[in-house]
Design a protein around this motif. Sequence first.
Motif, PDB file in Angstrom:
ATOM      1  N   LEU A 148       0.830  -1.151  -0.166  1.00 39.32           N
ATOM      2  CA  LEU A 148      -0.029  -0.112  -0.078  1.00 39.32           C
ATOM      3  C   LEU A 148       0.854   1.164  -0.065  1.00 39.32           C
ATOM      4  CD1 LEU A 148      -2.835  -0.809   2.396  1.00 39.32           C
ATOM      5  CD2 LEU A 148      -3.006  -1.069  -0.038  1.00 39.32           C
ATOM      6  N   GLU A 149       1.885   1.111   0.590  1.00 36.65           N
ATOM      7  CA  GLU A 149       2.896   2.420   0.743  1.00 36.65           C
ATOM      8  C   GLU A 149       3.375   2.553  -0.841  1.00 36.65           C
ATOM      9  OE1 GLU A 149       6.192   1.332   3.163  1.00 36.65           O
ATOM     10  OE2 GLU A 149       5.526   2.392   4.908  1.00 36.65           O
ATOM     11  N   GLU A 150       3.278   1.787  -1.777  1.00 32.72           N
ATOM     12  CA  GLU A 150       3.520   2.397  -3.099  1.00 32.72           C
ATOM     13  C   GLU A 150       2.245   3.186  -3.654  1.00 32.72           C
ATOM     14  OE1 GLU A 150       6.371   1.765  -4.458  1.00 32.72           O
ATOM     15  OE2 GLU A 150       6.800   0.345  -2.755  1.00 32.72           O
ATOM     16  N   TYR A 151       1.115   3.588  -2.914  1.00 31.94           N
ATOM     17  CA  TYR A 151       0.248   4.296  -3.452  1.00 31.94           C
ATOM     18  C   TYR A 151       0.031   5.600  -2.657  1.00 31.94           C
ATOM     19  CZ  TYR A 151      -1.149  -0.118  -5.942  1.00 31.94           C
ATOM     20  OH  TYR A 151      -1.068  -1.043  -6.492  1.00 31.94           O
ATOM     21  N   ASP A 152       0.013   6.744  -3.287  1.00 30.83           N
ATOM     22  CA  ASP A 152      -0.302   8.045  -2.428  1.00 30.83           C
ATOM     23  C   ASP A 152      -1.525   7.970  -1.752  1.00 30.83           C
ATOM     24  OD1 ASP A 152       2.049   9.149  -3.730  1.00 30.83           O
ATOM     25  OD2 ASP A 152       1.097   9.980  -4.946  1.00 30.83           O
ATOM     26  N   GLU A 153      -2.505   7.475  -2.260  1.00 31.71           N
ATOM     27  CA  GLU A 153      -3.774   7.391  -1.366  1.00 31.71           C
ATOM     28  C   GLU A 153      -3.802   6.802  -0.075  1.00 31.71           C
ATOM     29  OE1 GLU A 153      -8.382   5.253  -2.048  1.00 31.71           O
ATOM     30  OE2 GLU A 153      -6.732   5.436  -3.524  1.00 31.71           O
ATOM     31  N   TRP A 154      -2.741   5.540  -0.102  1.00 31.56           N
ATOM     32  CA  TRP A 154      -2.816   4.873   1.380  1.00 31.56           C
ATOM     33  C   TRP A 154      -1.722   5.184   2.279  1.00 31.56           C
ATOM     34  CZ3 TRP A 154      -7.367   3.009   1.589  1.00 31.56           C
ATOM     35  CH2 TRP A 154      -8.068   2.512   0.447  1.00 31.56           C
ATOM     36  N   ARG A 155      -0.652   5.754   1.798  1.00 29.83           N
ATOM     37  CA  ARG A 155       0.371   5.932   2.455  1.00 29.83           C
ATOM     38  C   ARG A 155       0.296   6.709   3.851  1.00 29.83           C
ATOM     39  NH1 ARG A 155       4.009   8.381  -1.274  1.00 29.83           N
ATOM     40  NH2 ARG A 155       3.851   6.419  -2.471  1.00 29.83           N
ATOM     41  N   PRO A 156      -0.460   7.918   3.406  1.00 34.67           N
ATOM     42  CA  PRO A 156      -0.836   8.671   4.891  1.00 34.67           C
ATOM     43  C   PRO A 156      -1.498   8.007   5.648  1.00 34.67           C
ATOM     44  CG  PRO A 156      -1.912   9.658   3.127  1.00 34.67           C
ATOM     45  CD  PRO A 156      -1.129   8.654   2.657  1.00 34.67           C
ATOM     46  N   LEU A 157      -2.402   6.876   5.444  1.00 32.14           N
ATOM     47  CA  LEU A 157      -3.135   6.559   6.415  1.00 32.14           C
ATOM     48  C   LEU A 157      -2.709   5.214   7.290  1.00 32.14           C
ATOM     49  CD1 LEU A 157      -6.498   6.065   4.041  1.00 32.14           C
ATOM     50  CD2 LEU A 157      -5.273   8.246   5.248  1.00 32.14           C
ATOM     51  N   LEU A 158      -1.250   4.827   6.868  1.00 33.86           N
ATOM     52  CA  LEU A 158      -0.603   3.832   7.450  1.00 33.86           C
ATOM     53  C   LEU A 158       0.243   4.012   8.679  1.00 33.86           C
ATOM     54  CD1 LEU A 158       0.524   2.011   4.118  1.00 33.86           C
ATOM     55  CD2 LEU A 158      -1.105   1.001   5.700  1.00 33.86           C
ATOM     56  N   HIS A 159       0.100   3.317   9.924  1.00 31.81           N
ATOM     57  CA  HIS A 159       0.878   3.820  11.373  1.00 31.81           C
ATOM     58  C   HIS A 159       1.497   2.519  11.604  1.00 31.81           C
ATOM     59  CE1 HIS A 159      -1.339   7.791  10.804  1.00 31.81           C
ATOM     60  NE2 HIS A 159      -2.428   7.023  10.434  1.00 31.81           N
ATOM     61  N   GLU A 160       2.553   2.367  11.534  1.00 34.52           N
ATOM     62  CA  GLU A 160       3.187   1.042  12.143  1.00 34.52           C
ATOM     63  C   GLU A 160       3.072   0.930  13.675  1.00 34.52           C
ATOM     64  OE1 GLU A 160       4.497  -1.178  10.167  1.00 34.52           O
ATOM     65  OE2 GLU A 160       4.028   0.197   8.292  1.00 34.52           O
ATOM     66  N   LEU A 161       2.777  -0.023  13.907  1.00 33.88           N
ATOM     67  CA  LEU A 161       2.611  -0.511  15.570  1.00 33.88           C
ATOM     68  C   LEU A 161       3.664  -1.147  15.922  1.00 33.88           C
ATOM     69  CD1 LEU A 161      -1.186  -1.395  15.308  1.00 33.88           C
ATOM     70  CD2 LEU A 161      -0.161   0.518  15.960  1.00 33.88           C
ATOM     71  N   GLY A 162       4.558  -2.015  15.058  1.00 25.14           N
ATOM     72  CA  GLY A 162       5.543  -2.937  15.243  1.00 25.14           C
ATOM     73  C   GLY A 162       5.243  -4.528  15.323  1.00 25.14           C
ATOM     74  N   GLU A 163       5.651  -5.242  16.174  1.00 24.98           N
ATOM     75  CA  GLU A 163       5.440  -6.455  16.277  1.00 24.98           C
ATOM     76  C   GLU A 163       4.405  -7.070  17.629  1.00 24.98           C
ATOM     77  OE1 GLU A 163       9.261  -8.790  16.680  1.00 24.98           O
ATOM     78  OE2 GLU A 163       9.459  -8.901  14.336  1.00 24.98           O
ATOM     79  N   CYS A 164       3.662  -7.933  17.025  1.00 22.53           N
ATOM     80  CA  CYS A 164       2.438  -8.426  18.018  1.00 22.53           C
ATOM     81  C   CYS A 164       2.587 -10.108  18.194  1.00 22.53           C
ATOM     82  CB  CYS A 164       0.959  -8.159  17.306  1.00 22.53           C
ATOM     83  SG  CYS A 164      -0.177  -8.678  18.579  1.00 22.53           S
ATOM     84  N   GLU A 165       2.682 -10.311  19.300  1.00 18.57           N
ATOM     85  CA  GLU A 165       2.679 -11.924  19.319  1.00 18.57           C
ATOM     86  C   GLU A 165       1.384 -12.689  19.251  1.00 18.57           C
ATOM     87  OE1 GLU A 165       4.136 -15.016  23.056  1.00 18.57           O
ATOM     88  OE2 GLU A 165       5.084 -13.212  22.786  1.00 18.57           O
ATOM     89  N   VAL A 166       1.471 -13.670  18.340  1.00 16.20           N
ATOM     90  CA  VAL A 166       0.176 -14.465  18.020  1.00 16.20           C
ATOM     91  C   VAL A 166       0.231 -15.944  18.394  1.00 16.20           C
ATOM     92  CG1 VAL A 166      -0.512 -12.698  16.238  1.00 16.20           C
ATOM     93  CG2 VAL A 166       1.086 -14.645  15.667  1.00 16.20           C
TER      94      VAL A 166
END
Length: 807
Positions: A148-166
């Motif tokens: 999604l980061e390749e698209y201008d539309e989605w890039r500003p909406l993405l917020h990294e959270l890091g790793e989650c244990e599953v």
Amino acid sequence: MAAEAQKEIQLEIAHVLFIDTVGYSKLSINEQHAVVDELTQVVRATKEFQKAEASEHLIKISTGDGMALVFYTSPEAPVRCAMELSCALKDHPRLRLRMGIHSGPISGVIDVTGRTNLAGAGLNTAQRVMNCGDAGHILVSRHVAEDLEEYDEWRPLLHELGECEVKHGARISVANLYTEELGNPAMPEKLKAARAAAAAAAAAKRRRTTYRRISVGALALLVAVATIGFLFFRYAPQFAARALAVREKSIAVLPFNNLSKDEANAFFAEGVQDEILSDLAKVADLKVISRTSVMLYKAGNPRNLREIGQQLGVAHVLEGNVQRAGGKVRVNAQLVDTRTDKHLWAQTYDRDLADVFAIQSEIAQKIADQLEAKISPREKAAIADQPTKDIAAYDLYVRATDLIDKAAYEGGDARRKYELQAVDLLNQAVARDPSFLLAYCGLALAHDEVYLDRVDHTPNRLALAKAAIDAAFRLKPDSGEAHLALAAHFYHGYFDYDRARDELAIALRTLPNNARVFLWSGLIDRRQNRWHDAVRNLERALELDPRNTMIIAEASLTYMLMRNYGQARAMTDRLIALEPNNVLYRLDRAEIEVWERADLQPVQGVLGENFTDNPALLRTEASLCFLIALYGRNPVAADNALAAITNNPFEVRSVGFTRAYAEGLVARMKGDDDGARAAFSAARTEQEKVVRAQPDEWMEGGLCSLGLIDAALGRKQEALSEGRHAVELLPVTKNALDGAGILYFYAAICAQVGERDLAIEQLKPLAQIPAGTSYGDLRLDPYWDPLRGDPRFEKIVEESKKPIALK
């Protein structure tokens, strides 16, 4: 029967949206049925669901408390569907949904009932991503985030959270997708609890091992560290905030060692490395570090691969040797995991010299296979494609590329010499091989640089660049390199930002790892008042080219223009860390103190009070030094700066100051009114000639300068008319960067001729836009002396201390 079903449903890559209802188990049976029915209706009403279902590119799987939607269209399909659902939930408060998205392999299986069903990592990971969230969250896997980061539309909406244990203790990297109105911006409770537990464990460990030695001073230090940590995570630079863990499929191709007895073959070895890098960079599933950053690790020098991996943000490096003798060539290459120093693959190729390009393609394909990269048929064909069959032409091309890279970091005569030499070498290359597409693209870029740097600022030079581009397109109409060259032509030759942006978007399709695509996009974003996009594009450029000082400097400037001085300092500190002996970067850092705090002392600390401590730096930065001298009301420093300026006119805020006008400003500073008037009169005669001879594309700067001169001579109406006309020719809406400079000087003209209200009217918006003005400008610039004490002006000065509030 089962065997036939297995044949019909093969392993495919699908895009999964997993949905479940939070708190479902606490509902009564009737409530559960009602919620599932309501959810089904809401989902089926979304446009993305209907479109995929109509085209038979959707499979629906019920999970009891929710569902999984398996799209076979694009990675965006489940995201758009999730956003539609999030919007619809406003009218369905009973539905408390969480959603997870992942793209991965899906295959058909026969379940216990004998029916065909779906299974695979794509479904499992999407469910695990979803399980990391709470009600309202739309979480995506790292893989989807990178797509999604390749698209201008989605890039500003993405917020990294890091790793989650599953499940089973596995860890996955996730990002939160939300807008101001859709999604859930809160940190998921699962991640919040994990972080708190980790912090508590670390604190407990520290207490156990250091309890007896902790003193009051040590406690104070811990408090300070905690405070710094809080501030870092609260105000961390955007360039670091979204950084993911090192991607598994990431690589740097380091310079190959030349083992040939003839040192002239060093360029040949460089070409082998460069071509492998270029081939790998065409694979979208890989992260490949750009040439500028890897060339810093010269062959033959001791290498710490772990450090290199950390510095470049990659999991793997490729090293090698090249030996050329007569008509034979030996290429040895080895792939190393930088995290473990483990050698993953190595091979030696002994071939005829004519087969060197085939060797490069084979190595690139082998590396892509080792990294388990997904390669499309188009990417595979691009890797196999050979740049030329003429080794001598390729040598010329590599030498020219090296000169173009050098020119970018030089100025004056050296820059001109490198650019013209590159043009000559590339002309020789295409003469030897008229089908050498890359050489035509390089030739076009070199011609455009010669034009932009005013070495030969003529229509004929632009025509030469266009002819080279046309030749490239005739050879390969869909070439990403040709589209990149055309983008540069529109940008540097015509300032046609819209057409340049369109060409960059096309180039990106086949050049996904090309840092220049993102750098030039960011520079265009600045001029088109798309400052958030500028930051994101420069960030992406730095991910691919992390040690490129030009990109880091542009990032620093972007932050400074946005009055985000903390991040500007961070970028400048990064430059200083890369080149600690480069005094220019120390001046850049000192300059930030001028704009943010109106503090001239740091600049004086680098250059000396009267700019006498570093004559070499004064010569290269004389225009800035002249401006600083004016701000400091220091005529001695101003004279020294003026003496070091060789250009006439010289540029200040995208406007040309003639030497005579500058001499008038210094004379006025000294209280020499007669000398000032004589200098301004001489400057007017000179500037009128400049304006008449100036092409339309530079007219606004000449008019603005003439307006400043007329204001100094008391020619009020002429000055206002010239300043107003300059703003009309280049408004901020047309060029947010240079247009802001023109508006700044028009406001200064208004102030100088006594039109206080008109000056205030221009300054109000100017102080609220990037590149407009700073606290240091307003507090120190003599142009604003007529406005000092006016409450309206003083209010604007105070407001200019704050970062720009972007919409």
